[in-house]
Design a protein around this motif. Sequence first.
Motif, PDB file in Angstrom:
ATOM      1  N   ILE A  81       0.849  -1.206   0.000  1.00  0.00           N
ATOM      2  CA  ILE A  81       0.000   0.000   0.000  1.00  0.00           C
ATOM      3  C   ILE A  81       0.877   1.247   0.000  1.00  0.00           C
ATOM      4  O   ILE A  81       0.653   2.187  -0.772  1.00  0.00           O
ATOM      5  CB  ILE A  81      -0.946  -0.001   1.217  1.00  0.00           C
ATOM      6  N   LEU A  82       1.902   1.262   0.853  1.00  0.00           N
ATOM      7  CA  LEU A  82       2.767   2.436   0.970  1.00  0.00           C
ATOM      8  C   LEU A  82       3.557   2.684  -0.309  1.00  0.00           C
ATOM      9  O   LEU A  82       3.900   3.830  -0.622  1.00  0.00           O
ATOM     10  CB  LEU A  82       3.721   2.280   2.156  1.00  0.00           C
ATOM     11  N   CYS A  83       3.848   1.620  -1.057  1.00  0.00           N
ATOM     12  CA  CYS A  83       4.584   1.758  -2.321  1.00  0.00           C
ATOM     13  C   CYS A  83       3.655   1.920  -3.518  1.00  0.00           C
ATOM     14  O   CYS A  83       4.108   1.835  -4.664  1.00  0.00           O
ATOM     15  CB  CYS A  83       5.496   0.553  -2.523  1.00  0.00           C
ATOM     16  N   THR A  84       2.374   2.111  -3.283  1.00  0.00           N
ATOM     17  CA  THR A  84       1.321   2.360  -4.290  1.00  0.00           C
ATOM     18  C   THR A  84       1.023   1.142  -5.151  1.00  0.00           C
ATOM     19  O   THR A  84       0.419   1.263  -6.209  1.00  0.00           O
ATOM     20  CB  THR A  84       1.670   3.557  -5.223  1.00  0.00           C
ATOM     21  N   LEU A  85       1.408  -0.049  -4.705  1.00  0.00           N
ATOM     22  CA  LEU A  85       1.121  -1.266  -5.465  1.00  0.00           C
ATOM     23  C   LEU A  85      -0.256  -1.831  -5.121  1.00  0.00           C
ATOM     24  O   LEU A  85      -0.792  -2.662  -5.861  1.00  0.00           O
ATOM     25  CB  LEU A  85       2.200  -2.328  -5.199  1.00  0.00           C
ATOM     26  N   LEU A  86      -0.821  -1.409  -4.001  1.00  0.00           N
ATOM     27  CA  LEU A  86      -2.160  -1.809  -3.582  1.00  0.00           C
ATOM     28  C   LEU A  86      -2.908  -0.579  -3.109  1.00  0.00           C
ATOM     29  O   LEU A  86      -2.296   0.320  -2.506  1.00  0.00           O
ATOM     30  CB  LEU A  86      -2.085  -2.797  -2.405  1.00  0.00           C
ATOM     31  N   ARG A  87      -4.207  -0.526  -3.374  1.00  0.00           N
ATOM     32  CA  ARG A  87      -5.022   0.579  -2.852  1.00  0.00           C
ATOM     33  C   ARG A  87      -5.637   0.159  -1.518  1.00  0.00           C
ATOM     34  O   ARG A  87      -6.190  -0.932  -1.403  1.00  0.00           O
ATOM     35  CB  ARG A  87      -6.146   0.937  -3.838  1.00  0.00           C
ATOM     36  N   PRO A  88      -5.548   1.026  -0.505  1.00  0.00           N
ATOM     37  CA  PRO A  88      -6.153   0.679   0.785  1.00  0.00           C
ATOM     38  C   PRO A  88      -7.672   0.697   0.706  1.00  0.00           C
ATOM     39  O   PRO A  88      -8.255   1.406  -0.121  1.00  0.00           O
ATOM     40  CB  PRO A  88      -5.638   1.773   1.725  1.00  0.00           C
ATOM     41  N   THR A  89      -8.307  -0.065   1.572  1.00  0.00           N
ATOM     42  CA  THR A  89      -9.762  -0.048   1.679  1.00  0.00           C
ATOM     43  C   THR A  89     -10.211   1.140   2.517  1.00  0.00           C
ATOM     44  O   THR A  89     -11.279   1.710   2.290  1.00  0.00           O
ATOM     45  CB  THR A  89     -10.256  -1.363   2.328  1.00  0.00           C
ATOM     46  N   SER A  90      -9.388   1.515   3.490  1.00  0.00           N
ATOM     47  CA  SER A  90      -9.717   2.652   4.358  1.00  0.00           C
ATOM     48  C   SER A  90      -8.432   3.296   4.860  1.00  0.00           C
ATOM     49  O   SER A  90      -7.348   2.730   4.740  1.00  0.00           O
ATOM     50  CB  SER A  90     -10.567   2.185   5.545  1.00  0.00           C
ATOM     51  N   GLY A  91      -8.585   4.490   5.406  1.00  0.00           N
ATOM     52  CA  GLY A  91      -7.440   5.197   5.966  1.00  0.00           C
ATOM     53  C   GLY A  91      -6.654   5.959   4.918  1.00  0.00           C
ATOM     54  O   GLY A  91      -7.041   6.049   3.749  1.00  0.00           O
ATOM     55  N   GLN A  92      -5.514   6.529   5.333  1.00  0.00           N
ATOM     56  CA  GLN A  92      -4.679   7.300   4.426  1.00  0.00           C
ATOM     57  C   GLN A  92      -3.215   7.161   4.805  1.00  0.00           C
ATOM     58  O   GLN A  92      -2.885   6.784   5.929  1.00  0.00           O
ATOM     59  CB  GLN A  92      -5.087   8.780   4.433  1.00  0.00           C
ATOM     60  N   ALA A  93      -2.349   7.470   3.855  1.00  0.00           N
ATOM     61  CA  ALA A  93      -0.904   7.417   4.100  1.00  0.00           C
ATOM     62  C   ALA A  93      -0.207   8.418   3.193  1.00  0.00           C
ATOM     63  O   ALA A  93      -0.642   8.660   2.064  1.00  0.00           O
ATOM     64  CB  ALA A  93      -0.372   6.013   3.847  1.00  0.00           C
ATOM     65  N   ARG A  94       0.876   9.002   3.702  1.00  0.00           N
ATOM     66  CA  ARG A  94       1.702   9.919   2.924  1.00  0.00           C
ATOM     67  C   ARG A  94       3.161   9.487   3.033  1.00  0.00           C
ATOM     68  O   ARG A  94       3.631   9.139   4.115  1.00  0.00           O
ATOM     69  CB  ARG A  94       1.542  11.366   3.422  1.00  0.00           C
ATOM     70  N   ILE A  95       3.841   9.526   1.904  1.00  0.00           N
ATOM     71  CA  ILE A  95       5.265   9.222   1.845  1.00  0.00           C
ATOM     72  C   ILE A  95       5.982  10.472   1.361  1.00  0.00           C
ATOM     73  O   ILE A  95       5.674  10.992   0.280  1.00  0.00           O
ATOM     74  CB  ILE A  95       5.564   8.059   0.859  1.00  0.00           C
TER      75      ILE A  95
END
Length: 323
Positions: free
Chosen positions: A52-66
């Motif tokens: 998810i953090l490497c943008t290979l999967l989309r999360p179902t919920s929540g958020q993240a910033r790199i």
Amino acid sequence: MFHDMDAIVVEKLGKQFGKISAVQDVSFTVHEGELFGFLGPNGAGKTTTINILCTLLRPTSGQARINGFDVMQQRSQVRRSIGLVFQGPTLDEYLTGFENLRFHAYAYSIPAPERDERMRELLQLVELWDRRNDRVRTYSGGMRRRLELARGLLTRPRVLFLDEPTLGLDPQTRRRIWEYILEMRRREGMAVFLTTHYLDEAEHCDRVGIIDHGSIVELDTPDRLKDLIGGDIVSLRVEDEERALMELRGRFGLEPAVFDNTIQFNVPHADQFLPEFIREFSLPLQAVSLRRPTLEDVFLKLTGHAIRDEASADSIPTPARRL
């Protein structure tokens, strides 16, 4: 709240695969220049989180910033600012080591002068310069891992992601790979996000998030996590366990437990506690020992089960060979 000094910020991240919850309500931050580890058994959600953090999967919920970029809305910016070493092998075996790096440099549009200097610098760092013109199919497992580390650093990333970086390698090779990781981090000053199920590798981290069944159980420095055990671990062997347990509880106010015919209890500063304890304990001791808690003890206390030291079922580990 997102902060400029945080390389990674994750808030209430979740990922569902059908009815299976692979990651649930995960929140944490990784500071710039920090070596951060995700420790947990296979299937705990480590690889799902990293994907998810490497943008290979989309999360179902929540958020993240790199590096300040949103993993959902600014995927190309995220990818340009990170390096990634996957769990399974991803090199082209029919290209040379040099060609593998050059292909990666083309993909990221690194200018030729900078590209050539950077490739030489990194190949020398991981001690593959003399083998740069050999096909990767002739490399050992450890050499391939070193080349993947060099490739992950080619773009001068601000965050390097390592998913089980030593999986499938023998202990000697694992130690060498860690020497390279620590030296690279020192030279480059980037944040490193690592997943592992090897407890000794988590000891290298500034902070460790213990993850089990898709959730973070605890997050702190290795030493502070060990403090959760409540002191050093003392082990005793006696003939009459029942009498020993009664005396330990009643006279010494301890909370002993029995594992494999050995009585264990925790006390702060056991080296200072033991001499007087041995003088005052009424039963003959067959054996006595003390040790500092390990992350394995912490994992067992927090999750109720041991971490399984086994290869991931959904990966293809590189064959274990010496460097």
